[in-house]
Design an enzyme around this catalytic site. Structure first.
Site, short mmCIF file in Angstrom:
data_model
loop_
_atom_site.label_atom_id
_atom_site.label_comp_id
_atom_site.label_asym_id
_atom_site.label_seq_id
_atom_site.Cartn_x
_atom_site.Cartn_y
_atom_site.Cartn_z
N ILE A 16 2.77 11.07 -3.87
CA ILE A 16 3.75 11.46 -2.86
C ILE A 16 3.73 10.40 -1.77
CG2 ILE A 16 4.42 13.13 -1.08
CD1 ILE A 16 3.34 15.35 -2.82
N GLU A 17 4.90 9.86 -1.48
CA GLU A 17 5.05 8.87 -0.42
C GLU A 17 5.45 9.62 0.85
OE1 GLU A 17 7.13 4.46 -0.32
OE2 GLU A 17 8.24 6.11 -1.20
#
Length: 698
Positions: free
Chosen positions: A461-462
């Site tokens: 997850i960015e």
């Protein structure tokens, strides 16, 4: 006087029943990773057990819900081949001594028994495992570019048969308790509360016996009969070569160690295992994959540096139950969170909930979840066509259509019902978070959480931090990513953030080569041969041309360049992707052929390519990654490598764009300058590369 050092492994004398215990409880590590001190203490405990001569012996963990998660990977960093080989032979000898004890030994597995943890359990006569979500067994070393080094390639085939063992080792599988029971790796699955009692019963009741080499006559024949065994090993080698193209030497080395042991005996197999591990650990692929694994482990703490305090998360809202939103909701529920979901109408909600049930059922069939846990996951999710039930959410993730006005409207609607301290996260791949939050009353609580598709498989997850973001809100998003079982990186705001930005640059360069006359298949084939999972043009087809066009235009606009026209031209003619009429390729069943309309729209005849396609495209991405570091979109090279490998499939054996740049040394700048002279200033080396300072210490 100084206090005595606390032992990592302790021998506990026999109780009234005559059963003794060896308890592993490394004081400085939460998962009991095996380091040299653990091995030394374990050896001493075995000596004490042999001297005590109990009726039976249990090997257990002193940590609640955690057995032994494998070897301490830091042992492999910086050591020479001889040093690593010496350490692994010492561990082999300890497990040989455990296996040779004259009384029955039972491993009481209360959590993850991975790598060296399972090898320890395999050296016991019996293995009893708790029926718990955290309990898993597996030999995952090939995923790290290594081989099982403490007898895994020897004891597992002898226990469950050659074919089953090859599947576990070569695919780096981890098995839930009941799958492990069906595979023959464990002997019984019990409730956690009675694990030690069940282990003691086996220690008293069972007798030592020689492994059979499989449950059926066919399995045993494949394990022990040389002609049948040779056929199975040839098939395994062929499959590995077809899948890895020879870039990953560990699976082949594992096959060789197994073959040696079954043909020449356990001692020869252990010797082959130790030599292979020593060689792989100091080789380029092994070093890069171990470095990635260590980065992933360290990132859990490192990602929180410079952030605020995470708020507690118990309830999550999800707006939009398309494929991405459904995956996010399912991942949140699997992480133990309550989920309230919303979509535009009851039919869309029902479709989304059906997708969630299907994803969870498929995961249960594969052993990712036990069936009871799968039912609990689905039960944690409710949905409706409005925001009823969202007032109690600690975090809401919107996953609506990638259109700025739509996302801004969702944020405004959420602010009408959410608590003031609730965090709003946008799952966008390219739109700047500051723009999404521009009309918000409290823009500081709006963050980005860029998930990757499919959510249930992609581990990254960015988390996107705009200039006005509350550090506590960013920390809360990171904590949510951890709760979902994901690795998080924190990046700066801007068009495309990090992952979409650098990938768009590489794909844009593929479009440029297409316009110069390069064949579609030649471009994709070169990248796959280099090590990418798919070529860039096939990737565009799979993502969808409309999504790719939006991302590319967003990044191009921010960089002040003209976006490629070929994607929109194809969309205008009805080519919208693999599942939507084709794109750069036409699709018929499993058959894929280049779309002849592409060449007509480009308006340039096909011509041979005289330069290295993979070098040009990959260095375009590496250079853009370095620019992201220059511009502080990235906080560190480590997050850049994790984002590239875990987010979009940069070849793992190269370690990531920054570790790859280190491997190229001065050559990366020379190559970029050559490409800049041929193709323009877009290849001008970034400052981080021009400095010629390595990104990582050797």
């Amino acid at each position: 006087m100084p206090s005595a050092q606390v032992r990592s492994v302790t021998f506990v004398p026999a109780d009234d029943s005559g059963v003794a215990r060896i308890v592993i409880d490394r004081p400085d590590d939460p998962v009991n990773a095996m380091d040299l001190r653990v091995v030394e203490d374990f050896a001493a405990a075995i000596v004490a057990a042999r001297a005590a001569a109990p009726r039976g012996l249990i090997v257990a963990s002193g940590k609640d819900g955690r057995f032994v998660a494998g070897a301490d990977l830091s042992l492999l960093s910086g050591g020479s081949r001889i040093e690593i080989e010496r350490a692994i032979r010492a561990f082999q000898q300890v497990l040989n001594d455990l296996a040779a004890l004259p009384f029955t030994t039972v491993a009481a597995i209360n959590g993850a028994a991975i790598g060296g943890g399972l090898e320890l359990a395999l050296a016991c006569d019996r293995r009893i495992i708790a029926d718990a979500p955290s309990a898993r067994v597996g030999l995952t070393e090939t995923r790290l570019g290594l081989v099982p080094g403490a007898g895994g390639t020897q004891r597992l085939p002898r226990l469950i048969g050659l074919v089953r063992a090859l599947d576990v080792i070569l695919n780096a599988r981890t098995l839930a308790p009941r799958r492990a029971l069906r595979a023959g790796i464990v002997d019984e699955v019990v409730h956690p509360a009675v694990l030690l009692k069940a282990a003691a019963d086996h220690a008293l009741r069972d007798r030592k016996q020689k492994p059979r080499g499989g449950a059926t006559a066919v399995e045993r024949a494949t394990t022990w009969l040389p002609p049948v065994r040779a056929f199975a090993l040839r098939q395994a080698r062929s499959r590995v070569l077809a899948e890895t193209k020879g870039r990953y030497p560990a699976p082949l080395a594992a096959i060789d160690a197994i073959a040696t042991g079954l043909a020449k005996g356990m001692a020869a197999g252990l010797d082959a295992e130790a030599r292979a591990l020593g060689e792989l650990a100091v080789g380029g692929t092994g070093k890069n994959l171990v470095a990635l694994a260590l980065l992933t482990l360290h990132q859990r703490k490192a990602v929180l540096q410079g952030l605020g305090r995470a708020r507690p998360i118990a309830a999550v809202g999800v707006v939009g139950l398309g494929f991405m939103g459904s995956g996010i909701a399912q991942a949140a529920a699997a992480g133990g969170l309550r989920v309230r979901a919303r979509d535009r109408d009851a039919a869309a909600v029902a479709k989304g909930l059906s997708t969630i049930r299907q994803l969870t059922a498929e995961a249960a069939k594969k052993g990712v979840f036990e069936r009871r846990e799968a039912a609990r996951i689905v039960g944690r999710i409710t949905g409706g066509p409005d925001l009823a039930g969202f007032s109690g959410a600690d975090l809401v993730i919107e996953a609506v259509f990638e259109e700025l006005a739509t996302k801004q409207r969702v944020v405004e609607e959420l602010e009408q019902v959410l608590r003031p301290d609730a965090v709003i996260a946008s799952n966008t791949s390219a739109l700047p978070i500051a723009e999404i939050a521009r009309r918000a009353r409290a823009p500081e609580r709006v963050v980005g959480m860029h998930f990757f598709s499919p959510v249930h498989r992609m581990p990254l997850i960015e988390v996107v931090r705009s200039a006005r973001a509350d550090p506590d809100a960013i920390a809360t998003a990171v904590a949510a990513a951890h709760a979902l079982g994901k690795t998080a990186i924190v990046v700066g705001d801007g068009a495309g953030f990090y992952t979409t930005r650098v990938l768009s640059v590489m794909i844009g360069e593929a479009f440029a080569m297409l316009a110069e006359g390069a064949d579609i298949e030649a471009i994709d084939r070169a990248m796959v041969e280099f090590g990418w999972p798919v070529g860039p043009l096939q990737e565009v087809d799979e993502v969808g041309l409309e999504v790719a066009a939006h991302a590319g235009e967003t990044v191009a606009k921010a960089r002040g360049i003209t976006p490629p026209t070929i994607v929109n031209a194809l969309v205008a003619e009805g080519f919208k992707g693999k599942a939507k009429g084709g794109g750069f390729y036409r699709y018929s069943g499993r058959r894929r052929t280049p779309n002849p309309r592409v060449r007509e729209l480009v308006g340039v005849d096909s011509r041979p390519v005289v330069e290295d396609i993979a070098e040009r495209l990959t260095l375009a991405l590496v250079n853009e990654a370095a620019r992201c570091l220059d511009e502080r979109v990235l906080r560190s090279p480590a997050e850049g490598d994790l984002g590239a490998v875990l987010g979009f499939g940069f070849p793992p054996f190269l370690g990531g764009p920054f570790r790859y740049a280190d491997a190229l040394g001065d050559g990366v700048v020379a190559s970029l300058e050559r490409l800049a002279a041929a193709h323009g200033d877009r290849f001008a080396p970034a400052n981080a590369l021009r400095s010629r300072r390595p990104f990582f210490r050797v």
